[in-house]
Write a protein that holds these residues in place. Sequence first.
Motif, short mmCIF file in Angstrom:
data_model
loop_
_atom_site.label_atom_id
_atom_site.label_comp_id
_atom_site.label_asym_id
_atom_site.label_seq_id
_atom_site.Cartn_x
_atom_site.Cartn_y
_atom_site.Cartn_z
N THR A 178 70.06 47.53 68.20
CA THR A 178 68.99 47.43 69.19
C THR A 178 67.68 47.00 68.53
OG1 THR A 178 70.02 49.15 70.55
CG2 THR A 178 67.69 48.72 70.91
N LEU A 179 67.31 47.65 67.44
CA LEU A 179 66.03 47.35 66.78
C LEU A 179 66.01 45.95 66.18
CD1 LEU A 179 65.34 50.74 64.95
CD2 LEU A 179 63.96 49.76 66.78
N SER A 180 67.15 45.50 65.68
CA SER A 180 67.20 44.18 65.04
C SER A 180 67.32 43.05 66.05
CB SER A 180 68.38 44.11 64.06
OG SER A 180 69.61 44.29 64.74
N GLY A 181 67.61 43.38 67.30
CA GLY A 181 67.71 42.36 68.33
C GLY A 181 68.97 41.54 68.29
N VAL A 182 70.01 42.02 67.58
CA VAL A 182 71.25 41.24 67.49
C VAL A 182 72.18 41.51 68.66
CG1 VAL A 182 71.12 41.16 64.98
CG2 VAL A 182 72.40 43.00 66.07
N GLY A 183 71.85 42.49 69.50
CA GLY A 183 72.72 42.79 70.63
C GLY A 183 73.30 44.18 70.54
N LEU A 184 73.95 44.63 71.59
CA LEU A 184 74.45 45.99 71.65
C LEU A 184 75.82 46.17 71.02
CD1 LEU A 184 73.35 46.95 75.27
CD2 LEU A 184 72.26 47.54 73.13
N GLY A 185 76.61 45.10 70.91
CA GLY A 185 77.94 45.26 70.34
C GLY A 185 78.86 45.98 71.29
N ASP A 186 79.71 46.85 70.74
CA ASP A 186 80.71 47.52 71.57
C ASP A 186 80.26 48.90 72.03
OD1 ASP A 186 80.76 48.48 68.98
OD2 ASP A 186 82.85 49.09 69.09
N ILE A 187 79.06 49.35 71.64
CA ILE A 187 78.51 50.63 72.11
C ILE A 187 77.47 50.31 73.16
CG2 ILE A 187 77.48 52.83 71.45
CD1 ILE A 187 80.08 52.21 70.00
N ILE A 188 77.64 50.85 74.37
CA ILE A 188 76.73 50.48 75.47
C ILE A 188 76.17 51.73 76.15
CG2 ILE A 188 77.83 48.26 75.92
CD1 ILE A 188 79.35 49.59 78.21
N PRO A 189 74.91 51.66 76.60
CA PRO A 189 74.34 52.76 77.38
C PRO A 189 74.87 52.70 78.81
CG PRO A 189 72.74 51.01 77.17
CD PRO A 189 73.94 50.59 76.36
N LEU A 190 75.25 53.85 79.36
CA LEU A 190 75.83 53.88 80.69
C LEU A 190 74.92 54.52 81.72
CD1 LEU A 190 79.49 54.94 79.77
CD2 LEU A 190 78.62 52.63 80.22
N LYS A 191 74.19 55.54 81.32
CA LYS A 191 73.34 56.26 82.28
C LYS A 191 71.90 55.74 82.20
CE LYS A 191 76.18 60.39 82.68
NZ LYS A 191 76.21 61.86 82.72
N PRO A 192 71.12 55.96 83.27
CA PRO A 192 69.76 55.40 83.33
C PRO A 192 68.88 55.78 82.14
CG PRO A 192 70.42 56.17 85.49
CD PRO A 192 71.50 56.60 84.55
N MET A 193 68.88 57.06 81.74
CA MET A 193 68.03 57.46 80.63
C MET A 193 68.47 56.79 79.33
SD MET A 193 65.44 58.94 79.48
CE MET A 193 64.94 59.79 80.99
N ALA A 194 69.77 56.66 79.12
CA ALA A 194 70.27 55.99 77.92
C ALA A 194 69.83 54.53 77.91
CB ALA A 194 71.80 56.08 77.87
N ARG A 195 69.88 53.87 79.06
CA ARG A 195 69.43 52.49 79.14
C ARG A 195 67.93 52.38 78.85
NH1 ARG A 195 73.19 49.07 81.62
NH2 ARG A 195 74.98 50.16 82.54
N SER A 196 67.15 53.34 79.35
CA SER A 196 65.71 53.33 79.10
C SER A 196 65.41 53.48 77.62
CB SER A 196 65.04 54.47 79.89
OG SER A 196 65.15 54.26 81.28
N LEU A 197 66.13 54.37 76.94
CA LEU A 197 65.90 54.58 75.51
C LEU A 197 66.26 53.33 74.71
CD1 LEU A 197 67.23 58.23 75.06
CD2 LEU A 197 64.85 57.46 75.27
N VAL A 198 67.34 52.67 75.11
CA VAL A 198 67.74 51.44 74.42
C VAL A 198 66.69 50.35 74.63
CG1 VAL A 198 69.41 49.54 74.46
CG2 VAL A 198 70.21 51.90 74.40
N MET A 199 66.14 50.25 75.83
CA MET A 199 65.08 49.27 76.08
C MET A 199 63.85 49.55 75.22
SD MET A 199 65.17 48.30 80.15
CE MET A 199 65.33 49.97 80.79
N LEU A 200 63.50 50.83 75.07
CA LEU A 200 62.37 51.18 74.20
C LEU A 200 62.66 50.80 72.75
CD1 LEU A 200 61.32 54.70 75.59
CD2 LEU A 200 60.10 52.53 75.83
N GLY A 201 63.91 50.97 72.33
CA GLY A 201 64.29 50.58 70.98
C GLY A 201 64.16 49.08 70.78
N GLU A 202 64.57 48.30 71.77
CA GLU A 202 64.45 46.84 71.68
C GLU A 202 62.99 46.42 71.58
OE1 GLU A 202 68.44 45.67 74.29
OE2 GLU A 202 66.50 45.99 75.27
N PHE A 203 62.15 47.04 72.40
CA PHE A 203 60.72 46.73 72.37
C PHE A 203 60.10 47.11 71.03
CE2 PHE A 203 56.34 48.21 72.99
CZ PHE A 203 55.74 47.05 73.48
N THR A 204 60.46 48.27 70.51
CA THR A 204 59.92 48.73 69.23
C THR A 204 60.31 47.78 68.09
OG1 THR A 204 60.01 51.04 69.95
CG2 THR A 204 59.87 50.64 67.58
N GLY A 205 61.57 47.34 68.07
CA GLY A 205 62.01 46.44 67.02
C GLY A 205 61.25 45.13 67.02
#
Length: 224
Positions: free
Chosen positions: A175-202
């Motif tokens: 997520t931080l490196s911006g290469v993509g999520l791979g085979d591990i994916i967020p399923l619930k809304p809060m998990a998706r929000s945290l992943v989006m924050l990680g992408e923005f931070t990276g």
Amino acid sequence: MMDPLTWPPLLRRNPSALLLAAQLLGVLLYPLMEEHAGGQILLTAFGLMVLGLALWVVRRSPVASWGAVVLAGLVVLMSVANVVHPLRTLTAAIALAESAFYFYAALSLCVYMLQDQHASRDELFAAAATFTVLAWAFAHLFAACQAIAPHSFGAQIDPEQPRTWIELLFLSFSTLSGVGLGDIIPLKPMARSLVMLGEFTGVMYVALVVSRLVGLLTIKRLGR
């Protein structure tokens, strides 16, 4: 070749290099620890060692370090208690405290790198170490999310099982490196929000901190 007798002073002048090396070593060792019969104890012990190294590095920063000491102390106490009597709520609290500590450490390292107009060798190591510290911070945040809301993350392999530490760390790095999520994916809304924050931070970390250090090095070379 560098004389081994000079290593301790070198490490004292460049503690960020030791923190970076320990975390990269952890990336290689975590899969072996998880497969071991006493894997959870090994993971906890190694995690506390990295925590101590991060605290040592943070104390060199101009940012007040008492907050890091308090967070590190809470993590140690709760980790010992969780080994003796494991609880899901305690696991979530430990993950949140560790995440807060590593975010604090990342902020301290950024202040350390940006405090002057000179890019030292240790600050260059700190740039890489800060990225790994952020990866650890988000991985612990993902772990807390999973402990609070089971099945927050899915995968192609054993989709119904909770994701392991190395899987969450892999997701954090991806997520931080911006290469993509791979085979591990967020399923619930809060998990998706945290992943989006990680992408923005990276993206912002590379844009603001790394680019500034590169600019300082370029100015230094042109000024020679």
